[in-house]
Design a protein around this motif. Structure first.
Motif, PDB file in Angstrom:
ATOM      1  N   ALA A  86       1.017  -1.256  -0.020  1.00  0.00           N
ATOM      2  CA  ALA A  86       0.019  -0.045  -0.116  1.00  0.00           C
ATOM      3  C   ALA A  86       0.863   1.335  -0.074  1.00  0.00           C
ATOM      4  O   ALA A  86       0.457   2.322  -0.691  1.00  0.00           O
ATOM      5  N   GLN A  87       2.056   1.458   0.584  1.00  0.00           N
ATOM      6  CA  GLN A  87       3.027   2.223   0.723  1.00  0.00           C
ATOM      7  C   GLN A  87       3.538   2.706  -0.622  1.00  0.00           C
ATOM      8  O   GLN A  87       3.813   3.874  -1.167  1.00  0.00           O
ATOM      9  N   THR A  88       3.925   1.546  -1.397  1.00  0.00           N
ATOM     10  CA  THR A  88       4.601   1.634  -2.687  1.00  0.00           C
ATOM     11  C   THR A  88       3.542   1.967  -3.762  1.00  0.00           C
ATOM     12  O   THR A  88       4.056   2.514  -4.705  1.00  0.00           O
ATOM     13  N   THR A  89       2.308   1.761  -3.418  1.00  0.00           N
ATOM     14  CA  THR A  89       1.384   2.048  -4.650  1.00  0.00           C
ATOM     15  C   THR A  89       0.628   3.402  -4.397  1.00  0.00           C
ATOM     16  O   THR A  89      -0.497   3.639  -4.993  1.00  0.00           O
ATOM     17  N   GLY A  90       0.937   4.032  -3.416  1.00  0.00           N
ATOM     18  CA  GLY A  90       0.321   5.139  -2.662  1.00  0.00           C
ATOM     19  C   GLY A  90      -0.821   5.013  -2.073  1.00  0.00           C
ATOM     20  O   GLY A  90      -1.636   5.746  -2.030  1.00  0.00           O
ATOM     21  N   GLY A  91      -1.042   3.897  -1.599  1.00  0.00           N
ATOM     22  CA  GLY A  91      -2.331   3.507  -0.750  1.00  0.00           C
ATOM     23  C   GLY A  91      -3.629   3.272  -1.755  1.00  0.00           C
ATOM     24  O   GLY A  91      -4.628   3.148  -1.054  1.00  0.00           O
ATOM     25  N   GLN A  92      -3.197   3.005  -3.087  1.00  0.00           N
ATOM     26  CA  GLN A  92      -4.462   2.431  -3.942  1.00  0.00           C
ATOM     27  C   GLN A  92      -4.546   1.286  -3.962  1.00  0.00           C
ATOM     28  O   GLN A  92      -3.690   0.481  -4.088  1.00  0.00           O
ATOM     29  N   ALA A  93      -5.780   0.781  -4.021  1.00  0.00           N
ATOM     30  CA  ALA A  93      -6.025  -0.503  -4.399  1.00  0.00           C
ATOM     31  C   ALA A  93      -6.977  -0.796  -5.867  1.00  0.00           C
ATOM     32  O   ALA A  93      -7.620  -0.018  -6.224  1.00  0.00           O
ATOM     33  N   PHE A  94      -5.941  -1.592  -6.688  1.00  0.00           N
ATOM     34  CA  PHE A  94      -6.326  -1.637  -8.096  1.00  0.00           C
ATOM     35  C   PHE A  94      -7.432  -2.711  -8.199  1.00  0.00           C
ATOM     36  O   PHE A  94      -7.254  -3.715  -7.826  1.00  0.00           O
ATOM     37  N   SER A  95      -8.407  -2.402  -8.883  1.00  0.00           N
ATOM     38  CA  SER A  95      -9.494  -3.524  -9.052  1.00  0.00           C
ATOM     39  C   SER A  95      -9.306  -3.952 -10.777  1.00  0.00           C
ATOM     40  O   SER A  95      -8.804  -3.037 -11.440  1.00  0.00           O
ATOM     41  N   TYR A  96      -9.263  -5.094 -10.768  1.00  0.00           N
ATOM     42  CA  TYR A  96      -8.889  -5.606 -12.074  1.00  0.00           C
ATOM     43  C   TYR A  96     -10.356  -5.936 -12.796  1.00  0.00           C
ATOM     44  O   TYR A  96     -10.975  -7.017 -12.101  1.00  0.00           O
ATOM     45  N   PRO A  97     -10.713  -5.594 -13.918  1.00  0.00           N
ATOM     46  CA  PRO A  97     -11.953  -5.665 -14.584  1.00  0.00           C
ATOM     47  C   PRO A  97     -11.912  -7.345 -14.842  1.00  0.00           C
ATOM     48  O   PRO A  97     -10.851  -8.018 -15.360  1.00  0.00           O
ATOM     49  N   GLU A  98     -13.055  -8.144 -14.641  1.00  0.00           N
ATOM     50  CA  GLU A  98     -13.030  -9.595 -14.688  1.00  0.00           C
ATOM     51  C   GLU A  98     -12.882  -9.861 -16.073  1.00  0.00           C
ATOM     52  O   GLU A  98     -12.548 -10.904 -16.385  1.00  0.00           O
ATOM     53  N   ASP A  99     -13.633  -9.106 -17.013  1.00  0.00           N
ATOM     54  CA  ASP A  99     -13.472  -9.440 -18.476  1.00  0.00           C
ATOM     55  C   ASP A  99     -12.108  -9.627 -18.999  1.00  0.00           C
ATOM     56  O   ASP A  99     -11.638 -10.480 -20.150  1.00  0.00           O
ATOM     57  N   PHE A 100     -11.133  -8.579 -18.631  1.00  0.00           N
ATOM     58  CA  PHE A 100      -9.864  -8.650 -19.025  1.00  0.00           C
ATOM     59  C   PHE A 100      -8.920  -9.393 -18.306  1.00  0.00           C
ATOM     60  O   PHE A 100      -7.815  -9.745 -18.946  1.00  0.00           O
ATOM     61  N   LEU A 101      -9.385  -9.965 -17.036  1.00  0.00           N
ATOM     62  CA  LEU A 101      -8.529 -10.675 -16.284  1.00  0.00           C
ATOM     63  C   LEU A 101      -8.028 -12.333 -16.933  1.00  0.00           C
ATOM     64  O   LEU A 101      -7.248 -12.750 -17.054  1.00  0.00           O
ATOM     65  N   SER A 102      -9.396 -12.721 -17.566  1.00  0.00           N
ATOM     66  CA  SER A 102      -9.348 -14.148 -18.309  1.00  0.00           C
ATOM     67  C   SER A 102      -8.229 -14.126 -19.303  1.00  0.00           C
ATOM     68  O   SER A 102      -7.537 -14.760 -19.656  1.00  0.00           O
ATOM     69  N   VAL A 103      -8.451 -12.773 -20.323  1.00  0.00           N
ATOM     70  CA  VAL A 103      -7.609 -12.565 -21.408  1.00  0.00           C
ATOM     71  C   VAL A 103      -6.158 -12.575 -21.061  1.00  0.00           C
ATOM     72  O   VAL A 103      -5.420 -13.332 -21.742  1.00  0.00           O
ATOM     73  N   ASP A 104      -5.884 -11.621 -20.173  1.00  0.00           N
ATOM     74  CA  ASP A 104      -4.655 -11.524 -19.623  1.00  0.00           C
ATOM     75  C   ASP A 104      -3.916 -12.766 -19.072  1.00  0.00           C
ATOM     76  O   ASP A 104      -2.661 -13.131 -19.515  1.00  0.00           O
ATOM     77  N   LEU A 105      -4.650 -13.366 -18.292  1.00  0.00           N
ATOM     78  CA  LEU A 105      -4.173 -14.796 -17.816  1.00  0.00           C
ATOM     79  C   LEU A 105      -3.995 -15.849 -18.785  1.00  0.00           C
ATOM     80  O   LEU A 105      -2.921 -16.617 -18.885  1.00  0.00           O
ATOM     81  N   THR A 106      -4.831 -16.053 -19.923  1.00  0.00           N
ATOM     82  CA  THR A 106      -4.514 -16.791 -20.875  1.00  0.00           C
ATOM     83  C   THR A 106      -3.533 -16.532 -21.852  1.00  0.00           C
ATOM     84  O   THR A 106      -2.883 -17.369 -22.077  1.00  0.00           O
ATOM     85  N   LEU A 107      -3.347 -15.358 -22.168  1.00  0.00           N
ATOM     86  CA  LEU A 107      -2.117 -14.898 -22.939  1.00  0.00           C
ATOM     87  C   LEU A 107      -0.810 -15.181 -22.000  1.00  0.00           C
ATOM     88  O   LEU A 107       0.081 -15.506 -22.724  1.00  0.00           O
ATOM     89  N   LEU A 108      -0.794 -15.014 -20.739  1.00  0.00           N
ATOM     90  CA  LEU A 108       0.214 -15.366 -19.954  1.00  0.00           C
ATOM     91  C   LEU A 108       0.807 -16.683 -20.077  1.00  0.00           C
ATOM     92  O   LEU A 108       1.775 -17.196 -20.313  1.00  0.00           O
ATOM     93  N   ALA A 109      -0.279 -17.891 -19.888  1.00  0.00           N
ATOM     94  CA  ALA A 109      -0.239 -19.096 -20.051  1.00  0.00           C
ATOM     95  C   ALA A 109       0.050 -19.203 -21.619  1.00  0.00           C
ATOM     96  O   ALA A 109       1.188 -20.354 -21.324  1.00  0.00           O
ATOM     97  N   ILE A 110      -0.273 -19.010 -22.467  1.00  0.00           N
ATOM     98  CA  ILE A 110       0.200 -19.409 -23.784  1.00  0.00           C
ATOM     99  C   ILE A 110       1.601 -18.893 -24.123  1.00  0.00           C
ATOM    100  O   ILE A 110       2.443 -19.650 -24.555  1.00  0.00           O
ATOM    101  N   MET A 111       1.904 -17.571 -23.313  1.00  0.00           N
ATOM    102  CA  MET A 111       3.226 -17.143 -23.412  1.00  0.00           C
ATOM    103  C   MET A 111       4.357 -18.240 -22.670  1.00  0.00           C
ATOM    104  O   MET A 111       5.432 -18.466 -23.284  1.00  0.00           O
TER     105      MET A 111
END
Length: 123
Positions: free
Chosen positions: A20-45
């Motif tokens: 929290a200190q390194t990100t300025g205390g921000q909490a990032f929410s990850y859109p559900e639609d893009f999470l599966s795409v990014d994880l799939t591409l990471l697994a393919i890579m």
């Protein structure tokens, strides 16, 4: 005074507090639609990297142009995936920029060496 979790209003653990200190205390929410795409591409890579490196090592040790050429073609695909994670990923952090830039530079140097090895094996 410690950080308090935004959702549960409870004190955070030390690693979470440091994050929290390194990100300025921000909490990032990850859109559900893009999470599966990014994880799939990471697994393919990851799978493509293992196969690409295997073909490159095998082609170099056996001095086969075909395996090195196939590894070179797979490098082009890996470059596209690295560019995706560098430019079009949902959240691109400074760490992502640094790591993917180094990865692209290494892909470039590796491709030059592969082309020179293929030329040496042919002649």
């Amino acid at each position: 005074m410690g950080f308090v979790d935004c959702w549960t209003q409870t004190p955070c653990s030390k690693p979470r507090r440091q994050l929290a200190q390194t990100t300025g205390g921000q909490a990032f929410s990850y859109p559900e639609d893009f999470l599966s795409v990014d994880l799939t591409l990471l697994a393919i890579m990851a799978i493509a990297e293992v196969l690409r490196l295997y073909l490159g090592v095998r082609g170099n040790l056996t001095e086969e142009e075909g395996l090195l050429g196939l590894s070179l073609v797979m490098t082009v695909g890996s470059v596209f995936l690295a560019v995706y994670f560098l430019v079009w990923q949902t959240y691109v952090l400074k760490t992502d920029i640094i790591l993917n830039t180094v990865l692209l530079l290494l892909y470039g140097m590796e491709s030059i060496l592969k082309v020179s090895a293929i030329a040496a094996f042919i002649s």
